[in-house]
Design a protein around this motif. Structure first.
Motif, PDB file in Angstrom:
ATOM      1  N   GLY A   1      46.969  31.063  35.715  1.00 30.53           N
ATOM      2  CA  GLY A   1      45.816  31.683  35.111  1.00 30.53           C
ATOM      3  C   GLY A   1      46.212  32.371  33.659  1.00 30.53           C
ATOM      4  N   PRO A   2      46.436  33.630  33.498  1.00 33.35           N
ATOM      5  CA  PRO A   2      45.779  34.581  34.471  1.00 33.35           C
ATOM      6  C   PRO A   2      44.334  34.366  34.798  1.00 33.35           C
ATOM      7  N   GLY A   3      44.023  34.698  35.893  1.00 38.48           N
ATOM      8  CA  GLY A   3      42.669  34.609  36.399  1.00 38.48           C
ATOM      9  C   GLY A   3      42.399  33.655  37.504  1.00 38.48           C
ATOM     10  N   GLY A   4      43.736  32.878  38.027  1.00 35.78           N
ATOM     11  CA  GLY A   4      43.417  31.909  39.062  1.00 35.78           C
ATOM     12  C   GLY A   4      43.583  32.787  40.568  1.00 35.78           C
ATOM     13  N   SER A   5      42.973  32.179  41.365  1.00 34.21           N
ATOM     14  CA  SER A   5      42.878  32.390  42.850  1.00 34.21           C
ATOM     15  C   SER A   5      44.288  32.107  43.728  1.00 34.21           C
ATOM     16  N   GLY A   6      44.809  33.093  44.158  1.00 31.19           N
ATOM     17  CA  GLY A   6      45.723  32.293  44.946  1.00 31.19           C
ATOM     18  C   GLY A   6      45.100  32.231  46.393  1.00 31.19           C
ATOM     19  N   ILE A   7      44.112  32.591  46.682  1.00 31.86           N
ATOM     20  CA  ILE A   7      43.456  32.418  47.753  1.00 31.86           C
ATOM     21  C   ILE A   7      42.966  30.812  47.885  1.00 31.86           C
ATOM     22  N   ASP A   8      42.225  30.578  46.782  1.00 33.83           N
ATOM     23  CA  ASP A   8      41.564  29.233  46.598  1.00 33.83           C
ATOM     24  C   ASP A   8      42.728  28.085  46.758  1.00 33.83           C
ATOM     25  N   PHE A   9      43.904  28.401  46.038  1.00 36.58           N
ATOM     26  CA  PHE A   9      45.015  27.786  46.018  1.00 36.58           C
ATOM     27  C   PHE A   9      45.639  27.324  47.425  1.00 36.58           C
ATOM     28  N   VAL A  10      45.946  28.617  48.235  1.00 38.20           N
ATOM     29  CA  VAL A  10      46.522  28.293  49.363  1.00 38.20           C
ATOM     30  C   VAL A  10      45.502  27.632  50.339  1.00 38.20           C
ATOM     31  N   ARG A  11      44.233  27.703  50.299  1.00 39.41           N
ATOM     32  CA  ARG A  11      43.210  27.345  51.206  1.00 39.41           C
ATOM     33  C   ARG A  11      42.814  25.593  50.809  1.00 39.41           C
ATOM     34  N   SER A  12      43.066  25.378  49.572  1.00 42.66           N
ATOM     35  CA  SER A  12      42.602  23.909  48.980  1.00 42.66           C
ATOM     36  C   SER A  12      43.863  23.075  48.842  1.00 42.66           C
TER      37      SER A  12
ATOM     38  N   SER B   1      47.054  23.336  50.387  1.00 38.60           N
ATOM     39  CA  SER B   1      48.029  23.709  51.546  1.00 38.60           C
ATOM     40  C   SER B   1      49.271  22.559  51.332  1.00 38.60           C
ATOM     41  N   GLY B   2      48.695  21.066  51.032  1.00 35.11           N
ATOM     42  CA  GLY B   2      49.539  19.894  50.990  1.00 35.11           C
ATOM     43  C   GLY B   2      50.563  20.034  50.105  1.00 35.11           C
ATOM     44  N   THR B   3      50.270  20.928  49.055  1.00 36.84           N
ATOM     45  CA  THR B   3      51.523  21.115  47.862  1.00 36.84           C
ATOM     46  C   THR B   3      52.740  21.661  48.470  1.00 36.84           C
ATOM     47  N   PHE B   4      52.523  22.436  49.675  1.00 39.31           N
ATOM     48  CA  PHE B   4      53.943  23.100  50.407  1.00 39.31           C
ATOM     49  C   PHE B   4      54.621  22.094  51.282  1.00 39.31           C
ATOM     50  N   GLY B   5      55.934  21.745  51.156  1.00 36.13           N
ATOM     51  CA  GLY B   5      56.632  20.763  52.047  1.00 36.13           C
ATOM     52  C   GLY B   5      56.776  21.465  53.010  1.00 36.13           C
ATOM     53  N   GLU B   6      57.185  20.489  54.169  1.00 39.11           N
ATOM     54  CA  GLU B   6      57.403  20.923  55.504  1.00 39.11           C
ATOM     55  C   GLU B   6      58.461  21.766  55.827  1.00 39.11           C
ATOM     56  N   PRO B   7      59.518  22.076  54.850  1.00 29.94           N
ATOM     57  CA  PRO B   7      60.702  22.993  55.179  1.00 29.94           C
ATOM     58  C   PRO B   7      59.821  24.310  54.844  1.00 29.94           C
ATOM     59  N   LEU B   8      59.089  24.437  53.739  1.00 33.60           N
ATOM     60  CA  LEU B   8      58.296  25.806  53.376  1.00 33.60           C
ATOM     61  C   LEU B   8      57.280  26.301  54.441  1.00 33.60           C
ATOM     62  N   ARG B   9      56.556  25.228  54.952  1.00 34.25           N
ATOM     63  CA  ARG B   9      55.673  25.509  56.005  1.00 34.25           C
ATOM     64  C   ARG B   9      56.328  26.066  57.424  1.00 34.25           C
ATOM     65  N   LYS B  10      57.462  25.544  57.679  1.00 33.01           N
ATOM     66  CA  LYS B  10      58.290  25.840  58.920  1.00 33.01           C
ATOM     67  C   LYS B  10      58.871  27.212  58.857  1.00 33.01           C
ATOM     68  N   SER B  11      59.312  27.623  57.518  1.00 27.02           N
ATOM     69  CA  SER B  11      59.954  28.715  57.466  1.00 27.02           C
ATOM     70  C   SER B  11      59.326  29.962  56.948  1.00 27.02           C
ATOM     71  N   PHE B  12      58.223  29.996  56.232  1.00 27.08           N
ATOM     72  CA  PHE B  12      57.569  30.876  55.890  1.00 27.08           C
ATOM     73  C   PHE B  12      55.974  31.087  56.226  1.00 27.08           C
ATOM     74  N   ASP B  13      55.749  32.493  56.435  1.00 26.36           N
ATOM     75  CA  ASP B  13      54.184  32.706  56.226  1.00 26.36           C
ATOM     76  C   ASP B  13      53.923  32.629  54.783  1.00 26.36           C
TER      77      ASP B  13
END
Length: 522
Positions: free
Chosen positions: A121-132, A134-146
């Motif tokens: 952004g500034p002005g970018g939505s982290g909510i939109d990003f995580v919801r739309s 999610s494939g950006t985040f690799g399996e190691p991140l998805r397993k280890s983190f909320d």
């Protein structure tokens, strides 16, 4: 040209970092829907399951650090919550605002904690990003983190900055201005109208949406989520937010990855010139690629092709391109937005070829308009799906507004256009946007070097248009503990859109704390 063209392009990357995918038809999802059920008290303590802790809160703000979040299901496996934050981190009695959050739970049995993310952004939505995305985040991140996305103060689902109504905003984002005395006067009047509308419709929060305040919000969220240190992945402007956090709270910084870096040591005017060169170089790479194909409308050498793109932009100023909508023509400003958005990802280059072919051979602007609307988050009915333009202007005007007098802006414009003859004009006169802003620029209170912070991984793409590679080099040098990872390629940012080398370096650090080799090239 539009008085806000440079500032609208600089650092706006919510969906632009994945433009190829999104322009193909995927849509950003809205915020959370009505909850299906409430979580039990045990589930709602924090992302890691640990209790929140007010320890380390600034005096008078302990209540904010000690609050408990009520997480609720909000469809498709996501959980949503709302946090309370002070309107001002310097005045506990100034009132409160809301911060909207969304998260996906760690998929593995062993959790590292929470990973806050910011898309830019500034002005970018982290909510939109995580919801739309999610494939950006690799399996190691998805397993280890909320994985936790949040809308920063002033943005989207959080207490927002509100300015013009949709029709007036649409008009403003389409305007062209000359750069003679009359044009600069009109530019100033339009900027003043923005400021007055934002102040009237937003109130005192308008003076409190600076990056330092957002970084302080992140430290509060760290505590509320139950984490002793902040683990963070920030893209583009999100790197400025992350570097600011490290400068304010070096002892609370955990594993930070800053991708598509902004060099925080640069002034707003230096950013303008650097980014103009970045887009010029990215456009040149596109032209060379286009001319190597069979259906490119750009003829001759690469230099000839660049001149032909400029001719399209010039034509849009003199005679805006008609479209199938009789009420909308493509101005020069809209034409530039349509070109610029495709340069964020080389997967979008065929769309630019289509748009230029239509403009050159048919003198029509439908495709350019489609691309510009995507860039501006404008819906087909004339409404806007986000307040990213409002947030962008408000944050920038508080952080660093650059030169605002006409003579200085003209001199800088000449330098920028010399360095970037095709698109430089769109990165000039940015200071006009903030010259009469209702609130003053915020004094910087953070350490640029983040002395005492653990290793901070800085990722740069060698032909990134929006955050040029030299900025990644600069930020890594500025930070005492900066570690540079380079991706040799096109487009904006690297993690999630480049290669296994980048993914491995980012994920190994965030998950295991394995610091990549400084200077690693992927």
């Amino acid at each position: 040209m539009n008085s806000d063209a440079r500032r609208t392009t600089t650092r706006r990357t919510t969906a632009r970092r994945a433009a190829a995918v999104l322009l193909s038809g995927a849509l950003l999802l809205a915020g959370c829907s009505a909850p299906a059920k409430e979580q039990s008290p045990a589930e709602s303590e924090g992302a890691t399951g640990g209790a929140t802790n007010a320890e380390g809160a600034p005096k008078g703000f302990e209540e904010f650090y000690g609050q408990s979040l009520e997480w609720k299901d909000c469809e498709d496996g996501f959980e949503c919550a709302t946090a309370s934050a002070p309107q001002s981190w310097h005045d506990a009695d100034a009132g409160t605002i809301e911060l909207a959050l969304v998260r996906t739970r760690a998929e593995g049995k062993k959790k590292t904690g929470s990973l806050l993310v910011n898309p830019g952004g500034p002005g970018g939505s982290g909510i939109d990003f995580v919801r739309s995305a999610s494939g950006t985040f690799g399996e190691p991140l998805r397993k280890s983190f909320d994985i936790v996305g949040f809308d920063p103060r002033g943005v989207g689902g959080s207490t927002p900055v509100t300015c013009f109504d949709d029709a007036r905003k649409d008009e403003s984002l389409s305007k062209d201005f000359a750069t003679d005395d009359a044009g600069l006067k009109a530019m100033a009047a339009e900027a003043r109208a923005w400021g007055e509308a934002c102040a009237e419709n937003t109130g005192e929060l308008l003076g409190q949406v600076d990056t330092q305040s957002a970084a302080r919000d992140m430290d509060m969220l760290r505590a509320v989520l139950g984490d002793e240190q902040l683990h963070y992945l920030g893209y583009s402007y999100g790197t400025q937010l992350g570097a600011t956090y490290a400068g304010l709270f070096p002892d609370r910084a955990g594993r930070l990855v800053l991708d598509g870096a902004i060099d925080t040591s640069l002034s707003a005017d230096e950013v303008s010139k650097g980014q103009a060169v970045g887009f010029e170089n990215a456009l040149r790479a596109y032209v060379a690629d286009c001319q190597a194909g069979a259906e490119c409308p750009l003829t001759g050498s690469v230099d000839d092709g660049m001149k032909q793109v400029r001719a399209v932009l010039d034509e849009a100023y003199e005679h805006p391109f008609p479209t199938s909508d009789p009420n909308r023509d493509v101005t020069q400003t809209l034409a530039f937005y349509g070109v610029a958005v495709t340069l964020y990802d080389e997967g979008s280059w065929p769309l630019l070829t289509q748009a230029l072919d239509e403009a050159i051979t048919e003198r029509k602007g439908d495709m350019l308009l489609y691309l510009a609307d995507f860039y501006n988050d404008r819906n087909s009915d004339g409404s806007f799906s986000t307040n990213s333009s409002e947030g962008f202007r408000a944050v920038n005007c508080l952080d660093d507004r650059g030169a605002t007098d006409a003579d200085t802006m003209r001199a800088e414009a000449a330098e920028i256009e010399k360095a970037a003859p095709t698109v430089g004009r769109f990165f000039s006169y940015g200071g006009a946007s903030c010259a009469d802003w209702p609130y003053p620029e915020v004094e910087k209170e953070f350490d640029l070097h983040a002395k005492g912070a653990p290793p901070i991984v800085v990722v740069g793409t060698t032909n990134d248009p929006a955050t040029p590679y030299v900025w990644a080099e600069g930020l890594a040098d500025t930070l005492d503990s900066g570690v540079l990872v380079s991706y040799e390629g096109e487009g904006h940012t690297a993690y999630g859109r480049s290669n296994d080398c980048v993914a491995g370096a980012v994920e190994d650090y965030l998950v295991d704390g394995t610091v990549p080799e400084d200077g690693l090239t992927c």
